[in-house]
Write an enzyme that holds these catalytic residues in place. Structure first.
Site, PDB file in Angstrom:
ATOM      1  CB  THR A   7      -0.969   0.101   1.197  1.00 17.35           C
ATOM      2  OG1 THR A   7      -1.853  -0.989   1.187  1.00 17.35           O
ATOM      3  CG2 THR A   7      -1.662   1.390   1.437  1.00 17.35           C
ATOM      4  N   GLY A  33      -5.114  -5.017   7.444  1.00 21.41           N
ATOM      5  CA  GLY A  33      -5.939  -4.115   7.219  1.00 21.41           C
ATOM      6  C   GLY A  33      -7.173  -4.321   8.510  1.00 21.41           C
ATOM      7  NE  ARG A  90      -9.046  -7.229   3.499  1.00 19.35           N
ATOM      8  CZ  ARG A  90      -8.001  -6.433   3.442  1.00 19.35           C
ATOM      9  NH1 ARG A  90      -7.824  -5.773   2.379  1.00 19.35           N
ATOM     10  NH2 ARG A  90      -7.241  -6.280   4.357  1.00 19.35           N
ATOM     11  CB  VAL A  91     -13.188  -2.771   1.910  1.00 21.49           C
ATOM     12  CG1 VAL A  91     -12.503  -1.358   2.010  1.00 21.49           C
ATOM     13  CG2 VAL A  91     -13.969  -2.806   0.432  1.00 21.49           C
ATOM     14  N   GLY A  92     -10.134  -3.228   3.230  1.00 23.80           N
ATOM     15  CA  GLY A  92      -9.312  -2.987   4.104  1.00 23.80           C
ATOM     16  C   GLY A  92      -9.239  -1.868   4.877  1.00 23.80           C
ATOM     17  CB  THR A 133       1.212   0.242   4.894  1.00 25.00           C
ATOM     18  OG1 THR A 133       1.377  -1.021   4.110  1.00 25.00           O
ATOM     19  CG2 THR A 133       2.218   0.393   5.695  1.00 25.00           C
TER      20      THR A 133
HETATM   21  N1  ASP Z   1      -3.657  -2.163   4.667  1.00 22.06           N
HETATM   22  C1  ASP Z   1      -4.017  -2.747   3.314  1.00 22.06           C
HETATM   23  C2  ASP Z   1      -4.999  -3.557   3.458  1.00 22.06           C
HETATM   24  O1  ASP Z   1      -5.298  -4.164   4.385  1.00 22.06           O
HETATM   25  C3  ASP Z   1      -2.879  -3.742   2.757  1.00 22.06           C
HETATM   26  C4  ASP Z   1      -1.534  -2.979   2.559  1.00 22.06           C
HETATM   27  O2  ASP Z   1      -1.046  -2.170   3.536  1.00 22.06           O
HETATM   28  O3  ASP Z   1      -0.908  -3.273   1.901  1.00 22.06           O
HETATM   29  O4  ASP Z   1      -6.019  -3.688   2.361  1.00 22.06           O
END
Ligand code: ASP
Length: 356
Positions: free
Chosen positions: A194, A248, A222-224, A245
């Site tokens: 991210t 999530g 799914r949403v983070g 990041t």
């Molecule tokens: N935080 C992001 C998620 O869970 C993943 C990431 O940080 O790469 O969607």
């Protein structure tokens, strides 16, 4: 109590003068994901590629701030470059869902009025951070998802980007490996790619933005945390701007970005109330660092990992992560200009090295 009230009255009296005296300053921090980064796997070529992408994003954001531009524009300028790079899990190079698609999430927030915009599950918008900002500025909503978000994008003149644009071979292989070997997203991704940026501009305004493809093999819509205001992204001029990041689900459960901002707001208010007459009511970098580390410890205690970047109204640019590395960079009006990857390098935060 009496003492506190007297201090409050005094602090209120001295505040405007302090604001006028403050030298104009700006500050910017960026990240390209945290995770299990192994120095042995990092070839010199790879390192150069990551560092130059981070430096290009940092330079783009820093230029906006140096020229007297707005924090929100610096955040967008930095993130667009990272979204366009196939090295990071955002825009081009996003991870694949279980169904073999790339679904993008992004959020942006302006600390001056706490206006915010976010999108999730978008498949045909080249730079989701720009769409999130258009939600912020040109809609009455904060958060749009899927088809609706894409319809909104069309209505605002965003071109339709063919889904193939986002796909990269390395990310497709990761999905195939995850399915064939029944691995978790963490096993195949090793890092969360991210991207995010946080900025303080010369007018004292803060902004934060985050953009991601989520986690490999995500299903069922799914949403983070990245597009969830308060989880992966938050900005408030009274406290700080944060972009996260990591895994999530844990960041949502802890409400990481808002939690850090809320704690820092309390500390800044307290410092203001109790400042002595010579006192400049500010936040020490150690206070910001401690706060970020302690919220990240809370994430770790639940079993999650990852990292955050934050910038405070005083211009402290802080990193904190509980993984072995985080792609990161920071630049300030005080002449700081650095990018780093592993823990133990500049601004390693939770790893115990100087962080400011
Ligand atoms: N935080 C992001 C998620 O869970 C993943 C990431 O940080 O790469 O969607």
């Amino acid at each position: 109590m009496k003492k506190l009230l007297a201090a409050a009255a005094l602090a209120l009296m001295i505040q405007p003068a302090l604001a006028e005296d403050a030298a104009p300053k700006w500050s910017l921090a960026i990240h390209g994901g945290a995770g299990t980064l192994d120095p042995a796997q990092m070839t010199p070529d790879k390192r150069v590629a990551y560092e130059s992408a981070l430096q290009a994003a940092l330079d783009a954001g820093a230029k906006v701030l140096k020229d007297g531009g707005e924090a929100i524009d610096a955040v967008k300028a930095a993130i667009v470059i990272l979204e366009d790079s196939p090295l990071f899990n955002a825009g081009k190079g996003a991870v694949f869902t279980w169904d073999g698609t790339n679904e993008l999430d992004a959020a942006i927030m302006d600390g001056r009025d706490r206006s915010a915009g976010a999108v999730a599950g978008v498949k045909t918008v080249k730079n989701p951070i720009l769409l999130a900002d258009t939600v912020r500025t040109q809609s009455e909503h904060v958060f749009l998802i899927g088809k609706g978000a894409e319809e909104f994008a069309l209505s605002k003149g965003f071109p339709v980007t063919p889904p193939e644009y986002f796909a990269t071979e390395a990310r497709r292989e990761a999905l195939e490996r995850l399915k064939a070997e029944k691995l978790s997203a963490l096993d195949v991704d090793h890092k969360f790619g991210t991207v995010g940026a946080v900025a303080l501009d010369q007018k004292g305004n803060l902004a934060a933005g985050t953009s991601t493809g989520g986690m490999t093999g995500k299903r069922w819509g799914r949403v983070g945390d990245a597009p969830v205001i308060g989880a992966g992204t938050y900005a408030d001029n009274r406290s700080c701007a944060v972009s996260a990041t990591g895994w999530g689900e844990y960041f949502i459960r802890v409400g990481v970005a808002h939690e850090i901002c809320a704690r820092l707001r309390g500390i800044r208010e307290f410092n203001t109330l109790t400042a002595d007459s010579s006192g400049v009511a500010v936040l020490e970098p150690e206070e910001a660092e401690y706060t970020a580390d302690s919220v990240m410890a809370d994430v770790a205690a639940l079993g999650g990992d990852g990292g955050v970047i934050l910038v405070t109204p005083e211009g402290h640019a802080i990193f904190s992560f509980n993984t072995t590395g985080m792609y990161r960079g920071r630049a300030t009006s005080a002449g700081v200009n650095e990018v780093a990857i592993f823990g133990g390098e500049v601004g390693a935060g939770a790893k115990g090295t100087p962080n400011h």
